[in-house]
Design a protein around this motif. Structure first.
Motif, PDB file in Angstrom:
ATOM      1  N   LEU A   1       1.942   2.180   8.038  1.00  0.00           N
ATOM      2  CA  LEU A   1       2.771   1.477   7.062  1.00  0.00           C
ATOM      3  C   LEU A   1       2.019   1.264   5.746  1.00  0.00           C
ATOM      4  N   ALA A   2       0.741   0.892   5.850  1.00  0.00           N
ATOM      5  CA  ALA A   2      -0.055   0.683   4.642  1.00  0.00           C
ATOM      6  C   ALA A   2      -0.159   1.977   3.842  1.00  0.00           C
ATOM      7  N   TYR A   3      -0.338   3.102   4.526  1.00  0.00           N
ATOM      8  CA  TYR A   3      -0.468   4.395   3.840  1.00  0.00           C
ATOM      9  C   TYR A   3       0.849   4.833   3.196  1.00  0.00           C
ATOM     10  N   VAL A   4       1.906   4.817   3.993  1.00  0.00           N
ATOM     11  CA  VAL A   4       3.206   5.312   3.508  1.00  0.00           C
ATOM     12  C   VAL A   4       3.701   4.500   2.318  1.00  0.00           C
ATOM     13  N   PHE A   5       3.640   3.173   2.427  1.00  0.00           N
ATOM     14  CA  PHE A   5       4.182   2.332   1.358  1.00  0.00           C
ATOM     15  C   PHE A   5       3.246   2.234   0.158  1.00  0.00           C
ATOM     16  N   SER A   6       2.008   2.687   0.313  1.00  0.00           N
ATOM     17  CA  SER A   6       1.102   2.764  -0.845  1.00  0.00           C
ATOM     18  C   SER A   6       1.299   4.070  -1.607  1.00  0.00           C
ATOM     19  N   VAL A   7       1.307   5.201  -0.893  1.00  0.00           N
ATOM     20  CA  VAL A   7       1.428   6.493  -1.586  1.00  0.00           C
ATOM     21  C   VAL A   7       2.807   6.661  -2.214  1.00  0.00           C
ATOM     22  N   SER A   8       3.814   5.963  -1.683  1.00  0.00           N
ATOM     23  CA  SER A   8       5.165   6.078  -2.260  1.00  0.00           C
ATOM     24  C   SER A   8       5.410   5.067  -3.369  1.00  0.00           C
ATOM     25  N   ASP A   9       4.408   4.245  -3.664  1.00  0.00           N
ATOM     26  CA  ASP A   9       4.553   3.211  -4.697  1.00  0.00           C
ATOM     27  C   ASP A   9       4.152   3.787  -6.055  1.00  0.00           C
ATOM     28  N   SER A  10       5.130   4.006  -6.918  1.00  0.00           N
ATOM     29  CA  SER A  10       4.863   4.582  -8.240  1.00  0.00           C
ATOM     30  C   SER A  10       5.048   3.562  -9.357  1.00  0.00           C
ATOM     31  N   SER A  11       5.031   2.291  -9.032  1.00  0.00           N
ATOM     32  CA  SER A  11       5.229   1.239 -10.025  1.00  0.00           C
ATOM     33  C   SER A  11       4.025   1.128 -10.951  1.00  0.00           C
TER      34      SER A  11
END
Length: 554
Positions: A516-526
């Motif tokens: 979860l930490a990986y997926v939601f970090s790499v998909s965060d383009s803010s």
């Protein structure tokens, strides 16, 4: 109320409890006669530590003094204190008893406990000291949003509370067995003394309580081993041959047994103990009590030596007990060695102390066991209070705009609240099986605290969104896996069958947290995520050099 009066009052209160309790429980099967040797020795220990607490109160002026002893603890002292924090009564009593009954399986269990220390030494100690100030939440939130601090503080509180309940219930049962005191008296005594140590003396007092307790435990265990081992000419070969000849497992005593019969559970247990150690808030907090990263590394090295030595001592104690306790009808109900041990299975170490040193050595080891619980709960209470006062109140609610005096006041209030809660829950859970609480504490530490902590140290790509999903995902999944396991779903909630087939959550909850930490970090383009990634370079420099480490993280 003056600090001197508070100290004296607490000492008199415990002395009163010790004198008043005991006789009413003489008729219960598993309660031992009042052990005055143990009570007197423990009162000596309490008197000594109360004096230290009074001395420490004069040195506790700021938040740095209260949480980290002003960073003035040496690597050697901190190593002893960490060992004192880590070597609980369960280590002395539980693992000795496990060796007595299951042989080599106990050593595998000890190695799983021990395996966390190299991780802390080589991957974490230096960066912990350089990046943090008071708690490990300082590190996870170093370049991320303060909401990460809230998540880390909440997961720390979950670990602390469940670990605290387990220690309190263990204290009540232990004192009931060893001292002959009533369960509720023991719970109140531990809770009151814990509150005095932490609220009056802070980390200085807690550290020295842990150091004294570690020395007593190392000395007491080693003395019992030497006196017992000497009866076999200090020959390990002779000891093993004789132990295998009389033990029910025979030649397989020194071979892996039931712990490895279910490899999935064994692996999950090993991961939980290994990485849970590296995520326990009261252990991580100790790295901020030393002056620099070099002393932090020394702390782990010394702690590893002390803990490793003690594990070997109690393993050999268990083997010696197979012969000196297991073949002596005096220690069994009805005088039959095929029956149950007097006082229960966890009394093996105490019976061995009596076998080799009589009532005096039994009393000393019993007092050390109680002192052990006091030291551990004091460290837990301070870690919990720091999560409430420093992370949530000072950094999130007040956004860093509060004085040292205000923060210490809130921390002391939090300690008292945790102490009262621990007493209430300790009494409420007296009849419950508390094994799942310890599993939950290590499981949450391994699945929530460790993944976010190690990623925040080493991975540039971690963002606030990823840390929150990983942290909360680890906490929730670990809790659910434990609740749905046989330990809770069947044994406590009395359902027909568990929803989760294994008893240890780490093997399953840790990957969820990392994923979860990986997926939601790499998909965060803010834009915030971009700033957080850019801030990693500054964090890396401080982690390596310690430049600016005396200041607070946001």
């Amino acid at each position: 109320m003056s600090k001197r009066f508070t100290t004296a009052l607490a000492l008199l209160a415990f002395a009163g409890l010790a004198v008043a309790a005991g006789p009413a429980l003489q008729g219960e099967i598993k309660t031992q006669p009042t052990n005055w040797h143990a009570i007197i020795m423990f009162l000596i220990f309490v008197t000594l530590t109360m004096g230290i607490t009074y001395w420490a109160a004069g040195r506790t002026k700021s938040t740095a003094d209260f949480y980290t002893a002003g960073g003035g603890i040496t690597g050697f002292q901190n190593g002893l204190a960490i060992a004192g924090d880590y070597m609980s009564a369960a280590t002395l009593l539980g693992l000795t008893a496990m060796t007595f009954s299951r042989g080599y399986d106990a050593y595998i269990y000890m190695m799983a406990f021990f395996a966390g220390w190299p991780i802390i030494l080589f991957l974490m100690a230096e960066r912990l000291r350089n990046l943090g100030r008071f708690t490990f939440s300082d590190i996870t939130s170093y370049r991320l949003d303060p909401s990460v601090r809230t998540m880390a503080a909440l997961s720390s509180l979950v670990v602390v509370i469940f670990y605290l309940i387990a220690q309190m219930v263990g204290a009540g049962q232990l004192i009931k067995l060893l001292f002959g005191l009533e369960y509720n008296y023991a719970i109140f005594a531990v809770g009151i003394l814990m509150m005095v140590y932490v609220t009056v003396g802070g980390m200085v007092a807690t550290t020295w309580v842990q150091i004294i307790k570690a020395c007593l435990l190392l000395f007491g265990g080693t003395l019992v081993l030497i006196l017992g081992f000497s009866q076999f000419g200090f020959s390990l070969t002779t000891l093993l041959e004789k132990a295998q000849a009389v033990h029910k497992q025979g030649a397989s005593l020194m071979a892996p047994g039931s712990l490895l019969s279910d490899p999935v559970t064994a692996l999950s247990l090993g991961l939980g103990l290994m990485f849970g150690t590296a995520g326990l808030p009261h252990i991580l907090m100790r790295f901020f009590t030393v002056g620099n990263a070099k002393e932090a590394r020394k702390s782990v090295l010394y702690a590893s030596g002390f803990v490793g030595f003690f594990f070997n001592v109690i393993f050999l104690m268990g083997l010696v007990a197979i012969l000196l306790v297991g073949q002596n009808p005096e220690y069994f109900e009805g005088g039959d060695i095929k029956g149950a041990l007097i006082g229960g299975g966890n009394m093996v170490a105490m019976h061995l102390a009596h076998a080799v040193g009589g009532n005096m050595l039994l009393g000393f080891l019993a007092a050390v066991a109680f002192a052990t619980i006091l030291a551990v709960v004091s460290g837990l209470a301070l870690a919990g209070a720091s999560a409430i006062a420093h992370d949530i109140y000072a950094r999130v609610i007040r956004k860093g705009e509060c004085t040292d005096k205000e923060e210490i006041k809130v921390s002391r209030m939090a300690t008292i609240a945790l102490g009262i809660l621990a007493i209430i829950l300790g009494i409420a859970f007296e009849k419950q099986n508390i094994a799942f609480m310890v599993g939950l504490a290590f499981g949450v530490a391994a699945a929530a605290n460790f993944p976010v902590l190690i990623l925040s140290m080493y991975w540039k790509g971690l963002t606030t969104r990823g840390a929150l999903w990983g942290g909360y995902g680890g906490v929730i999944s670990a809790v659910l896996f434990v609740v749905f396991s046989k330990a809770v779903w069947v044994d406590v909630l009395h359902n027909a069958a568990p929803l989760f087939p294994y008893t240890q959550p780490a093997l399953f909850a840790m990957p969820i947290a990392f994923f979860l930490a990986y997926v939601f970090s790499v998909s965060d383009s803010s834009a915030r995520a971009a700033k957080e990634r850019d801030a990693f370079e500054d964090q890396y420099v401080r982690a390596q050099t310690g430049f600016g480490a005396s200041g607070a993280s946001h």
